[in-house]
Design an enzyme around this catalytic site. Structure first.
Site, PDB file in Angstrom:
ATOM      1  N   TYR A 126     -17.781  12.337 -37.422  1.00 40.64           N
ATOM      2  CA  TYR A 126     -16.500  12.583 -38.108  1.00 40.64           C
ATOM      3  C   TYR A 126     -16.446  11.865 -39.461  1.00 40.64           C
ATOM      4  O   TYR A 126     -15.394  11.353 -39.849  1.00 40.64           O
ATOM      5  CB  TYR A 126     -15.324  12.154 -37.219  1.00 40.64           C
ATOM      6  CG  TYR A 126     -15.447  12.659 -35.802  1.00 40.64           C
ATOM      7  CD1 TYR A 126     -15.223  14.008 -35.517  1.00 40.64           C
ATOM      8  CD2 TYR A 126     -15.827  11.820 -34.754  1.00 40.64           C
ATOM      9  CE1 TYR A 126     -15.379  14.488 -34.227  1.00 40.64           C
ATOM     10  CE2 TYR A 126     -15.980  12.303 -33.463  1.00 40.64           C
ATOM     11  CZ  TYR A 126     -15.743  13.634 -33.208  1.00 40.64           C
ATOM     12  OH  TYR A 126     -15.903  14.112 -31.941  1.00 40.64           O
TER      13      TYR A 126
ATOM     14  N   LYS B 203     -21.897  12.007 -20.237  1.00 44.85           N
ATOM     15  CA  LYS B 203     -21.770  10.612 -20.677  1.00 44.85           C
ATOM     16  C   LYS B 203     -22.516   9.603 -19.792  1.00 44.85           C
ATOM     17  O   LYS B 203     -23.676   9.339 -20.039  1.00 44.85           O
ATOM     18  CB  LYS B 203     -20.291  10.264 -20.830  1.00 44.85           C
ATOM     19  CG  LYS B 203     -19.696  10.969 -22.058  1.00 44.85           C
ATOM     20  CD  LYS B 203     -18.481  10.250 -22.617  1.00 44.85           C
ATOM     21  CE  LYS B 203     -18.164  10.728 -24.017  1.00 44.85           C
ATOM     22  NZ  LYS B 203     -17.201  11.830 -24.110  1.00 44.85           N
TER      23      LYS B 203
ATOM     24  N   ASP C  42     -13.115  18.634 -16.166  1.00 47.38           N
ATOM     25  CA  ASP C  42     -14.031  17.995 -17.116  1.00 47.38           C
ATOM     26  C   ASP C  42     -14.017  16.502 -16.819  1.00 47.38           C
ATOM     27  O   ASP C  42     -13.089  15.790 -17.196  1.00 47.38           O
ATOM     28  CB  ASP C  42     -13.560  18.299 -18.544  1.00 47.38           C
ATOM     29  CG  ASP C  42     -14.442  17.631 -19.601  1.00 47.38           C
ATOM     30  OD1 ASP C  42     -15.294  16.798 -19.236  1.00 47.38           O
ATOM     31  OD2 ASP C  42     -14.242  17.937 -20.796  1.00 47.38           O
TER      32      ASP C  42
ATOM     33  N   TYR D 120      -9.257  16.633 -24.568  1.00 47.97           N
ATOM     34  CA  TYR D 120     -10.447  16.661 -25.413  1.00 47.97           C
ATOM     35  C   TYR D 120     -11.610  17.149 -24.548  1.00 47.97           C
ATOM     36  O   TYR D 120     -11.847  16.608 -23.462  1.00 47.97           O
ATOM     37  CB  TYR D 120     -10.785  15.283 -25.991  1.00 47.97           C
ATOM     38  CG  TYR D 120     -12.088  15.320 -26.771  1.00 47.97           C
ATOM     39  CD1 TYR D 120     -12.108  15.801 -28.079  1.00 47.97           C
ATOM     40  CD2 TYR D 120     -13.298  14.963 -26.179  1.00 47.97           C
ATOM     41  CE1 TYR D 120     -13.309  15.895 -28.781  1.00 47.97           C
ATOM     42  CE2 TYR D 120     -14.496  15.056 -26.884  1.00 47.97           C
ATOM     43  CZ  TYR D 120     -14.488  15.521 -28.176  1.00 47.97           C
ATOM     44  OH  TYR D 120     -15.667  15.625 -28.868  1.00 47.97           O
TER      45      TYR D 120
HETATM   46  C1  LIG Z   1     -17.253  13.135 -24.708  1.00 45.81           C
HETATM   47  C2  LIG Z   1     -16.601  14.244 -23.985  1.00 45.81           C
HETATM   48  C3  LIG Z   1     -17.053  15.570 -24.108  1.00 45.81           C
HETATM   49  C4  LIG Z   1     -18.169  15.955 -25.034  1.00 45.81           C
HETATM   50  O1  LIG Z   1     -19.380  15.366 -24.703  1.00 45.81           O
HETATM   51  P1  LIG Z   1     -20.547  15.249 -25.834  1.00 45.81           P
HETATM   52  O2  LIG Z   1     -21.713  14.718 -25.048  1.00 45.81           O
HETATM   53  O3  LIG Z   1     -20.039  14.316 -26.864  1.00 45.81           O
HETATM   54  O4  LIG Z   1     -20.773  16.620 -26.353  1.00 45.81           O
HETATM   55  C5  LIG Z   1     -16.409  16.545 -23.371  1.00 45.81           C
HETATM   56  N1  LIG Z   1     -15.384  16.245 -22.550  1.00 45.81           N
HETATM   57  C6  LIG Z   1     -14.933  14.986 -22.395  1.00 45.81           C
HETATM   58  C7  LIG Z   1     -13.809  14.716 -21.459  1.00 45.81           C
HETATM   59  C8  LIG Z   1     -15.510  13.954 -23.119  1.00 45.81           C
HETATM   60  O5  LIG Z   1     -15.030  12.702 -22.999  1.00 45.81           O
END
Ligand SMILES: *Cc1c(COP(=O)(O)O)cnc(C)c1O
Length: 434
Positions: A18, A276, A247, A146
């Site tokens: 960013y 992650k 997610d 997000y």
């Molecule tokens: C970080 C994150 C993503 C994206 O993951 P990247 O490995 O950065 O592409 C998607 N969803 C959530 C909830 C996240 O915290």
């Protein structure tokens, strides 16, 4: 090492997240890391309060993870996954099926969290075509979310805080329900539940799925909501024949105090994204899991017959080896005492922030501690205040927060908390002239 020259080249040639080009601020040069400490060029050490964006849950250079990667390197660094397979991918898939909520049986390995979300959306949209209908092309989500930076994922991020205004007319249009009301311990808010019910009923004919981050919304604002909201969304999906996509890229692998946040609600999603912390922060890997029902729908001719995705570095063997080591450390169970210990430490250590005049809220769940200010943070001032205290923090918007590695000791955790409180206090002072 001529770090002045390297940093000048960094600013001139290298994009940071960013960030503008050329860069306007120097990034801190890290030469190595061990345990919870980052070592900077020049020898200075910082305690990492961020787990490298929430990944390095076991700290850096964990011997088990490093050994697993080295061991795998002695066999092969990578091999294509089309038509070929390898032990690490198979054993990791089995382990993820066993660790995640009951009912998820199939694993698609993606190379980042955003791609895992793209795959989840694609799964949901393909599955929606199984009965020959082509009208179910949207998702319902909640505000404040997000889900990543690729186009499919961006389209389900918060429409105000995300990048929607930059890409109006380009991003897919989805249905946004109100943000779940704050409070992990709150009972189900009837007004919120009714608003979700109404939207779902109104749009059911064009919806394929609901996608949310369960219990903790991460990069959309670090907010925590009741598991009852997640259970309600499961119920809404069941009533309208929608798939529930959770997610858990941020919340998975123990961060919120449950192995997966869905566990707080006793909910099994139809599709689950993890990422992650999957590799313990060593290498990039994510995964999208689904139920046999979803897979069966994708297998129908109307749905395309197969899941239409396949990254070049799918199921990278080094990343799988790291993930096997990291998940084994979780299965060994230390996180079950570490996360509540960190939760208690964050509660005690961040409490003084509540007395600051510019602090709007202090909230903690599991190994997530957040101080929300009454206005946007000045990144440079907050970072400097933390670095001065030997701590690495990366605030955003109006939030100064920590997601420390689970192995952070009590003394180091206290320093992380002190740094957050000091950083918040620095924002209360008049800005330096100039
Ligand atoms: C970080 C994150 C993503 C994206 O993951 P990247 O490995 O950065 O592409 C998607 N969803 C959530 C909830 C996240 O915290």
């Amino acid at each position: 090492m001529d770090w002045d020259a390297l940093l000048a080249a960094d600013r001139r040639h290298v994009w940071h997240p960013y960030g503008p080009m050329p860069g306007t601020v120097d990034a801190l040069p890290v030469v190595s890391a061990e345990g919870v400490r980052l070592r900077l060029a020049g020898g200075r050490e910082l305690i990492d309060g961020m787990s490298s964006w929430w990944c390095a849950v076991h700290g850096y250079r964990h011997p088990a993870i490093d050994a697993a990667i080295r061991d795998q390197l002695g066999r092969m660094a990578h091999v294509m996954f089309g038509g070929l397979t390898h032990e690490g991918a198979i054993v990791l898939a089995q382990r993820l099926v066993n660790m995640t909520p009951e009912g998820l049986e199939h694993v698609f390995f993606a190379d980042s969290g955003s791609i895992a979300v793209e795959v989840a959306i694609k799964m949901a949209l393909q599955a929606a075509r199984a009965d020959g209908s082509t009208s179910r092309t949207k998702l319902l989500t909640v505000r404040g979310g997000y889900h990543g930076d690729t186009f499919g994922a961006m389209a389900v991020c918060d429409p105000v805080g995300g990048m929607h205004s930059l890409f109006t007319g380009i991003l897919a249009e989805h249905v946004f329900a109100p943000r779940p009301p704050d409070g992990f311990d709150a009972p189900l808010n009837p007004a919120w539940a009714a608003a979700v019910d109404d939207l779902a009923a109104q749009h059911a004919h064009e919806l394929a799925a609901v996608i949310v981050e369960p219990v903790v919304q991460g990069a959309g604002g670090m907010r925590m909501h009741s598991p009852a909201c997640v259970a309600h969304l499961r119920d809404v999906c069941d009533r309208h024949g929608l798939l529930l996509v959770l997610d858990e890229i941020a919340t998975g692998f123990g961060r919120t105090g449950a192995l997966f946040a869905a566990g707080h609600a006793g909910v099994t999603p139809d599709i689950l994204c993890v990422g992650k912390a999957l590799t313990g922060g060593a290498l990039t890997l994510a995964a999208t899991l689904c139920t046999p029902e979803v897979a069966a729908r994708l297998a129908t001719p109307a749905a395309g017959g197969a899941l239409m995705h396949g990254p070049t570095y799918m199921a990278n063997p080094l990343a799988c080896a790291a993930a096997l080591a990291s998940t084994q450390l979780l299965l060994d169970g230390g996180w079950r005492s570490d996360v509540p210990r960190i939760e208690a430490g964050l509660r005690a250590g961040l409490a003084p922030a509540a007395d600051l005049p510019n602090v709007a809220d202090v909230r903690v769940l599991g190994a997530v501690g957040v101080v929300q200010l009454d206005g946007p943070v000045d990144m440079a001032r907050v970072t400097a205040a933390a670095v001065e205290r030997g701590v690495w923090l990366r605030p955003f918007r109006d939030l100064v927060y920590a997601m420390p590695p689970y192995v952070t000791g009590d003394a180091d955790l206290a320093r992380v908390c002190d740094a957050i409180v000091a950083a918040a206090a620095a924002m209360a002072e008049a800005p330096a002239p100039g």
